[in-house]
Design a protein around this motif. Structure first.
Motif, mmCIF file in Angstrom:
data_model
loop_
_atom_site.group_PDB
_atom_site.id
_atom_site.type_symbol
_atom_site.label_atom_id
_atom_site.label_comp_id
_atom_site.label_asym_id
_atom_site.label_seq_id
_atom_site.Cartn_x
_atom_site.Cartn_y
_atom_site.Cartn_z
ATOM 1 N N THR A 1 0.877 -1.310 -0.023
ATOM 2 C CA THR A 1 -0.029 -0.014 -0.021
ATOM 3 C C THR A 1 0.983 1.336 0.096
ATOM 4 O OG1 THR A 1 -1.671 -1.230 1.172
ATOM 5 C CG2 THR A 1 -1.852 1.131 1.245
ATOM 6 N N ILE A 2 0.661 2.182 -0.670
ATOM 7 C CA ILE A 2 1.296 3.352 -1.108
ATOM 8 C C ILE A 2 0.478 4.681 -0.470
ATOM 9 C CG2 ILE A 2 2.415 5.178 -2.533
ATOM 10 C CD1 ILE A 2 3.194 2.569 -4.358
ATOM 11 N N PRO A 3 0.817 5.237 0.470
ATOM 12 C CA PRO A 3 0.062 6.538 0.997
ATOM 13 C C PRO A 3 0.205 7.638 -0.436
ATOM 14 C CG PRO A 3 2.162 6.378 2.109
ATOM 15 C CD PRO A 3 2.053 4.994 1.369
ATOM 16 N N ILE A 4 -1.058 8.157 -0.547
ATOM 17 C CA ILE A 4 -1.170 9.223 -1.659
ATOM 18 C C ILE A 4 -1.962 10.192 -1.135
ATOM 19 C CG2 ILE A 4 -2.250 9.395 -3.769
ATOM 20 C CD1 ILE A 4 -1.665 6.610 -4.536
ATOM 21 N N SER A 5 -1.284 11.378 -1.627
ATOM 22 C CA SER A 5 -2.144 12.651 -1.164
ATOM 23 C C SER A 5 -3.111 13.042 -2.466
ATOM 24 C CB SER A 5 -1.231 13.665 -0.733
ATOM 25 O OG SER A 5 -1.829 15.163 -0.779
ATOM 26 N N VAL A 6 -4.249 13.308 -2.223
ATOM 27 C CA VAL A 6 -5.375 13.708 -3.361
ATOM 28 C C VAL A 6 -5.605 15.340 -3.316
ATOM 29 C CG1 VAL A 6 -7.381 13.306 -4.446
ATOM 30 C CG2 VAL A 6 -5.976 11.436 -3.456
ATOM 31 N N ARG A 7 -5.260 16.023 -4.314
ATOM 32 C CA ARG A 7 -5.744 17.373 -4.215
ATOM 33 C C ARG A 7 -6.633 17.653 -5.293
ATOM 34 N NH1 ARG A 7 -0.244 20.729 -3.006
ATOM 35 N NH2 ARG A 7 0.286 19.704 -0.824
ATOM 36 N N ILE A 8 -7.737 18.455 -5.272
ATOM 37 C CA ILE A 8 -8.728 18.740 -6.124
ATOM 38 C C ILE A 8 -8.612 20.255 -6.599
ATOM 39 C CG2 ILE A 8 -10.975 18.543 -6.940
ATOM 40 C CD1 ILE A 8 -11.400 16.017 -5.520
ATOM 41 N N SER A 9 -8.423 20.707 -7.523
ATOM 42 C CA SER A 9 -8.652 22.349 -7.882
ATOM 43 C C SER A 9 -9.623 22.487 -9.107
ATOM 44 C CB SER A 9 -7.340 22.787 -8.213
ATOM 45 O OG SER A 9 -6.445 22.242 -9.144
ATOM 46 N N GLU A 10 -10.303 23.640 -8.899
ATOM 47 C CA GLU A 10 -11.145 23.925 -10.023
ATOM 48 C C GLU A 10 -10.617 25.138 -10.487
ATOM 49 O OE1 GLU A 10 -15.065 24.537 -8.551
ATOM 50 O OE2 GLU A 10 -15.489 22.363 -8.001
ATOM 51 N N PHE A 11 -10.993 25.280 -12.023
ATOM 52 C CA PHE A 11 -10.454 26.445 -12.850
ATOM 53 C C PHE A 11 -11.429 26.571 -14.068
ATOM 54 C CE2 PHE A 11 -8.233 23.042 -14.417
ATOM 55 C CZ PHE A 11 -8.304 23.177 -15.822
ATOM 56 N N LYS A 12 -11.573 27.821 -14.346
ATOM 57 C CA LYS A 12 -12.409 27.874 -15.834
ATOM 58 C C LYS A 12 -11.360 28.293 -17.136
ATOM 59 C CE LYS A 12 -16.452 30.178 -13.567
ATOM 60 N NZ LYS A 12 -17.397 31.430 -13.622
ATOM 61 N N GLN A 13 -11.872 27.812 -18.077
ATOM 62 C CA GLN A 13 -11.117 28.042 -19.297
ATOM 63 C C GLN A 13 -12.306 28.127 -20.520
ATOM 64 O OE1 GLN A 13 -8.322 25.101 -20.580
ATOM 65 N NE2 GLN A 13 -7.373 26.433 -21.974
ATOM 66 N N LYS A 15 -15.026 29.854 -20.254
ATOM 67 C CA LYS A 15 -16.173 29.713 -19.654
ATOM 68 C C LYS A 15 -16.862 28.477 -19.238
ATOM 69 C CE LYS A 15 -18.164 33.782 -22.190
ATOM 70 N NZ LYS A 15 -19.348 34.505 -22.899
ATOM 71 N N GLU A 16 -15.778 27.576 -19.499
ATOM 72 C CA GLU A 16 -16.039 25.848 -18.989
ATOM 73 C C GLU A 16 -15.447 25.605 -17.825
ATOM 74 O OE1 GLU A 16 -16.252 22.739 -21.532
ATOM 75 O OE2 GLU A 16 -16.440 24.124 -23.375
ATOM 76 N N LYS A 17 -16.096 25.134 -16.730
ATOM 77 C CA LYS A 17 -15.388 24.489 -15.555
ATOM 78 C C LYS A 17 -14.737 23.192 -15.589
ATOM 79 C CE LYS A 17 -18.643 27.159 -12.331
ATOM 80 N NZ LYS A 17 -19.666 27.134 -11.218
ATOM 81 N N PHE A 18 -13.709 23.167 -15.004
ATOM 82 C CA PHE A 18 -12.826 21.890 -15.094
ATOM 83 C C PHE A 18 -12.436 21.732 -13.897
ATOM 84 C CE2 PHE A 18 -12.500 23.635 -19.396
ATOM 85 C CZ PHE A 18 -12.688 22.518 -20.139
ATOM 86 N N LYS A 19 -12.079 20.415 -13.379
ATOM 87 C CA LYS A 19 -11.567 19.870 -12.249
ATOM 88 C C LYS A 19 -10.139 19.225 -12.237
ATOM 89 C CE LYS A 19 -15.598 19.497 -9.277
ATOM 90 N NZ LYS A 19 -16.355 18.665 -8.469
ATOM 91 N N LEU A 20 -9.228 19.566 -11.576
ATOM 92 C CA LEU A 20 -7.828 19.032 -11.843
ATOM 93 C C LEU A 20 -7.658 18.364 -10.648
ATOM 94 C CD1 LEU A 20 -5.232 18.844 -13.514
ATOM 95 C CD2 LEU A 20 -4.425 20.805 -12.178
ATOM 96 N N ILE A 21 -7.294 16.975 -10.875
ATOM 97 C CA ILE A 21 -7.056 16.058 -9.729
ATOM 98 C C ILE A 21 -5.557 15.798 -9.692
ATOM 99 C CG2 ILE A 21 -7.674 14.010 -8.677
ATOM 100 C CD1 ILE A 21 -10.627 14.146 -9.852
ATOM 101 N N THR A 22 -4.919 15.631 -8.846
ATOM 102 C CA THR A 22 -3.430 15.401 -8.738
ATOM 103 C C THR A 22 -3.287 14.387 -7.584
ATOM 104 O OG1 THR A 22 -2.911 17.272 -7.197
ATOM 105 C CG2 THR A 22 -2.816 17.668 -9.610
ATOM 106 N N PHE A 23 -2.505 13.513 -7.777
ATOM 107 C CA PHE A 23 -2.265 12.281 -6.986
ATOM 108 C C PHE A 23 -0.646 12.536 -6.587
ATOM 109 C CE2 PHE A 23 -5.692 10.897 -9.286
ATOM 110 C CZ PHE A 23 -6.573 10.545 -8.374
ATOM 111 N N GLN A 24 0.084 12.360 -5.247
ATOM 112 C CA GLN A 24 1.200 12.539 -5.041
ATOM 113 C C GLN A 24 1.453 11.570 -3.968
ATOM 114 O OE1 GLN A 24 2.287 16.519 -3.329
ATOM 115 N NE2 GLN A 24 4.501 15.879 -3.135
ATOM 116 N N ASN A 25 2.517 10.830 -4.113
ATOM 117 C CA ASN A 25 3.151 9.864 -3.163
ATOM 118 C C ASN A 25 3.742 10.754 -2.091
ATOM 119 O OD1 ASN A 25 4.496 7.916 -1.817
ATOM 120 N ND2 ASN A 25 5.214 6.715 -3.693
ATOM 121 N N ILE A 26 3.300 10.408 -0.989
ATOM 122 C CA ILE A 26 3.957 10.991 0.374
ATOM 123 C C ILE A 26 4.437 9.877 1.222
ATOM 124 C CG2 ILE A 26 2.170 12.839 0.211
ATOM 125 C CD1 ILE A 26 0.601 11.609 2.218
#
Length: 263
Positions: A1-13, A15-26
């Motif tokens: 099992t690998i511990p992972i940090s998940v971050r979700i950020s929203e941005f517009k481009q 006039k459309e909304k997008f969600k960026l999901i990043t995974f990081q091995n911590i």
């Protein structure tokens, strides 16, 4: 099992909304924090062991001197009731403090998660006079007078004995170290307030604490001493909180410090 940090950020481009999901091995960060926690724990245990062993060794040395005269062991005939009584009292205190230290070391790792402590009715007079006996040799060496006032004399607190004793050892040791001049005074004052709260004060005639750092003295590992660990006061605060009480400090430079324990 690998511990992972998940971050979700929203941005517009466009006039459309997008969600960026990043995974990081911590895993490496967690390992570093775990190692740091162990280092801190070792510092805490070393500090508390030394604080308890020092007065025990000092008391044992005083008891040994009872049986030595002109650099030779006294004979059996010279052992009177006074020597027997002092030796018995000293050995009982050494045994109790040793047992308390063993319990402290075994329990400290889980102190933060303790929900219920081993509370019992403790006579304040017995507690404070035992501390005076335990620290007597160190007080004498430092030419410090310890005064005890208890009102009423049958005052009691509901506490975990081994942890409360550890608090007083730390606080009295701090007061001794704060008194640089000869003929210093440490006062232990216990009383009950009008709302039936028990207060125990430790006041010394030392150099006091710089007002600019008063808000930092209870922070773990903060110390102004060259070889200080910054453990004693933060640990005392934690223990008092586990008792449902509190600890506060008042000080004046070159006048002294008063530590107040509220039960």
């Amino acid at each position: 099992t690998i511990p992972i940090s998940v971050r979700i950020s929203e941005f517009k481009q466009k006039k459309e909304k997008f969600k960026l999901i990043t995974f990081q091995n911590i895993e490496s960060e967690l390992n570093e924090k775990e190692l740091l926690s162990w280092h801190k724990l070792i510092r805490v245990l070393t500090h508390e062991i030394n604080n308890s062993i020092s007065p025990i060794t000092s008391l044992a040395s005083s008891l040994e001197k009872l049986f030595v005269k002109s650099e030779k062991n006294i004979s059996v005939q010279d052992v009177d009731e006074k020597i027997i009584k002092k030796t018995s009292e000293g050995l009982q205190l050494i045994t109790k403090r040793g047992e308390g230290l063993i319990n402290f070391v075994n329990n400290y790792k889980s102190i933060a998660s303790i929900k219920q402590m081993d509370f019992e009715k403790i006579k304040v007079a017995e507690l404070l006079y035992n501390m005076e006996l335990l620290m007597r040799n160190k007080l004498t060496e430092s030419n410090i007078v310890l005064k005890i006032e208890i009102q009423p004399i049958d005052l009691e607190i509901n506490a975990d004995k081994k942890y409360i004793e550890q608090v007083f050892i730390n606080l009295i040791k701090n007061s001794i170290e704060a008194i640089s001049d000869s003929k210093g005074i440490i006062k232990l004052n216990a009383y009950k307030t009008t709302n039936k709260k028990v207060i125990i004060e430790i006041q010394d005639s030392g150099k006091g604490i710089d007002p600019s750092i008063m808000d930092q003295i209870f922070i773990p590992f903060f110390s102004t001493k060259e070889k200080g660990s910054g453990i004693g006061l933060s640990l005392a605060q934690q223990i008092m909180q586990l008792h449902g009480g509190s600890i506060t400090a008042q000080t004046l430079l070159n006048t002294g410090t008063k530590i107040k324990l509220n039960f």
